[in-house]
Design a protein around this motif. Sequence first.
Motif, mmCIF file in Angstrom:
data_model
loop_
_atom_site.group_PDB
_atom_site.id
_atom_site.type_symbol
_atom_site.label_atom_id
_atom_site.label_comp_id
_atom_site.label_asym_id
_atom_site.label_seq_id
_atom_site.Cartn_x
_atom_site.Cartn_y
_atom_site.Cartn_z
ATOM 1 N N HIS A 188 0.821 -20.372 -29.743
ATOM 2 C CA HIS A 188 0.997 -19.720 -31.046
ATOM 3 C C HIS A 188 0.746 -18.208 -30.969
ATOM 4 N N TYR A 189 0.491 -17.704 -29.760
ATOM 5 C CA TYR A 189 0.281 -16.262 -29.587
ATOM 6 C C TYR A 189 1.612 -15.578 -29.279
ATOM 7 N N PRO A 190 1.721 -14.295 -29.574
ATOM 8 C CA PRO A 190 2.880 -13.532 -29.104
ATOM 9 C C PRO A 190 2.945 -13.574 -27.571
ATOM 10 N N LEU A 191 4.155 -13.629 -27.044
ATOM 11 C CA LEU A 191 4.345 -13.851 -25.607
ATOM 12 C C LEU A 191 4.909 -12.633 -24.892
ATOM 13 N N ILE A 192 4.512 -12.512 -23.625
ATOM 14 C CA ILE A 192 5.158 -11.613 -22.671
ATOM 15 C C ILE A 192 5.423 -12.446 -21.426
ATOM 16 N N ILE A 193 6.651 -12.403 -20.930
ATOM 17 C CA ILE A 193 6.997 -13.108 -19.699
ATOM 18 C C ILE A 193 7.453 -12.083 -18.677
ATOM 19 N N ALA A 221 9.625 -9.540 -23.926
ATOM 20 C CA ALA A 221 8.568 -9.305 -24.910
ATOM 21 C C ALA A 221 8.892 -10.009 -26.214
ATOM 22 N N ASP A 222 7.860 -10.482 -26.871
ATOM 23 C CA ASP A 222 7.973 -11.184 -28.149
ATOM 24 C C ASP A 222 8.632 -10.289 -29.201
ATOM 25 N N LYS A 223 9.328 -10.902 -30.138
ATOM 26 C CA LYS A 223 9.973 -10.162 -31.222
ATOM 27 C C LYS A 223 8.949 -9.472 -32.134
ATOM 28 N N LYS A 224 7.679 -9.879 -32.031
ATOM 29 C CA LYS A 224 6.636 -9.226 -32.809
ATOM 30 C C LYS A 224 6.234 -7.886 -32.202
ATOM 31 N N MET A 225 6.848 -7.554 -31.053
ATOM 32 C CA MET A 225 6.542 -6.301 -30.367
ATOM 33 C C MET A 225 7.762 -5.390 -30.372
ATOM 34 N N LYS A 226 7.484 -4.105 -30.301
ATOM 35 C CA LYS A 226 8.544 -3.103 -30.196
ATOM 36 C C LYS A 226 8.564 -2.578 -28.761
ATOM 37 N N VAL A 227 9.745 -2.552 -28.154
ATOM 38 C CA VAL A 227 9.891 -2.019 -26.798
ATOM 39 C C VAL A 227 10.150 -0.522 -26.902
ATOM 40 N N LYS A 228 9.226 0.273 -26.382
ATOM 41 C CA LYS A 228 9.296 1.726 -26.588
ATOM 42 C C LYS A 228 9.787 2.487 -25.358
ATOM 43 N N SER A 229 9.686 1.877 -24.182
ATOM 44 C CA SER A 229 10.260 2.478 -22.978
ATOM 45 C C SER A 229 10.327 1.419 -21.881
ATOM 46 N N PHE A 230 11.184 1.683 -20.897
ATOM 47 C CA PHE A 230 11.307 0.782 -19.761
ATOM 48 C C PHE A 230 11.713 1.592 -18.540
ATOM 49 N N SER A 231 11.096 1.289 -17.394
ATOM 50 C CA SER A 231 11.415 1.989 -16.151
ATOM 51 C C SER A 231 11.551 0.997 -15.009
ATOM 52 N N SER A 232 12.571 1.214 -14.192
ATOM 53 C CA SER A 232 12.729 0.483 -12.930
ATOM 54 C C SER A 232 12.625 1.509 -11.811
ATOM 55 N N THR A 280 7.148 -1.498 -18.659
ATOM 56 C CA THR A 280 7.556 -1.258 -20.039
ATOM 57 C C THR A 280 6.353 -0.819 -20.868
ATOM 58 N N ARG A 281 6.641 -0.101 -21.949
ATOM 59 C CA ARG A 281 5.593 0.289 -22.897
ATOM 60 C C ARG A 281 5.898 -0.405 -24.225
ATOM 61 N N LEU A 282 4.892 -1.109 -24.758
ATOM 62 C CA LEU A 282 5.081 -1.942 -25.941
ATOM 63 C C LEU A 282 4.063 -1.588 -27.036
ATOM 64 N N SER A 283 4.377 -2.011 -28.218
ATOM 65 C CA SER A 283 3.411 -1.944 -29.314
ATOM 66 C C SER A 283 3.706 -3.082 -30.283
ATOM 67 N N PHE A 284 2.684 -3.513 -30.997
ATOM 68 C CA PHE A 284 2.894 -4.551 -32.003
ATOM 69 C C PHE A 284 3.523 -3.951 -33.246
ATOM 70 N N ILE A 285 4.449 -4.678 -33.837
ATOM 71 C CA ILE A 285 5.073 -4.235 -35.080
ATOM 72 C C ILE A 285 4.123 -4.529 -36.216
ATOM 73 N N GLU A 286 3.792 -3.526 -36.982
ATOM 74 C CA GLU A 286 2.809 -3.674 -38.066
ATOM 75 C C GLU A 286 3.498 -4.153 -39.343
#
Length: 349
Positions: A264-269, A318-329, A343-349
């Motif tokens: 039931h927690y927000p997920l990151i895979i 990343a879970d839909k409850k999070m915002k993806v703010k950057s990504f680097s390969s 990646t840099r993430l934040s929770f959507i408030e």
Amino acid sequence: MKKLSWFNKVVFACNIVVTVLTFVAYILPFLAPKMFPLLSVLTLILPLFLILNGLFFIYWLLQLKRQVMLSGLILLLGITFINKFYKFSSNDIEKEEKDFTVMSYNVRLFNLFDWIKGRNVGETILTFINEQNPDILCIQEYSENAKVDLRVYKYKAIFMEGNHIKTGQAIFSKFPIFNQGDFKIPEAGNNIIFADIKKGKDTIRVYNIHLQSIKISPDVNEIEEHVEAINQSKSQQVFTRIRDAFKKQEQQAEILVNHKKECHYPLIICGDMNNSPFSYIYRNIKGNMHDCFEEAGKGFGQTYRFKYYPARIDYIFADKKMKVKSFSSFSQFENSDHFPIMTRLSFIE
């Protein structure tokens, strides 16, 4: 067709074959590999089909032939697949204090067996990780025998197997880990582990996956050297190996999907999926989560060191409850057969 020259008739026949194979590859992500295990190989080369269709489209367009519609239509149908292969623009949103970073990296045992000669690869990888300073670090092909000290991370979940050389996966975190576990998947190589992490008021479950390898050499030259010697029996062995790997990946993916349904927690895979973003395995595991590369990446997003082909087989979802703010390969960082991604993430408030 009658008005075409004999050469254009041959070209159009090839065009039809490529179009049919492309269409089949479009359908395969919706079909379990156990149904058509050998056809699933087509998903590995779907980008090649897209490129060939693009060339056919240009060829007919320059001649103002109506045959242009065939490849034009198939490219239009596959526009979402193109976005998985190449991103034309990135999305880098301004950093905020609430953001957190996640890195995934198959370190190939920190070069424990000296695959890369003449460099202290383990220390180089450690320096890179310290410079990037991710808040959560997921490592595949981890080994404590390499003696790479990640003491900057107070919390960790490490699962390894082996008698003399222990190898496995690890999750390191700057935030408290209060629960952890791994999946025992019989007759399948590699593994999946997870950790429940407390970040302030938020709780996150992080899965670190390393699915069954299809064991394709990253060096095209090695493949070319054996082309003349290959016979039907050896070719069949290659397809059998890929077919069996896809079946095992499907088993691993189903276990993961069923396990995360109970969370039931927000997920990151995170991790090394050993499969393309056009596959059933990718679609099944990703579900309705964000593919962080698609959200904020740029270019090919190459994660595997394969000559002449920008393979992307490592992912962060990343879970839909999070915002993806950057990504680097970090495809310039060649200290493993895989490249690190972050990646840099934040929770959507």
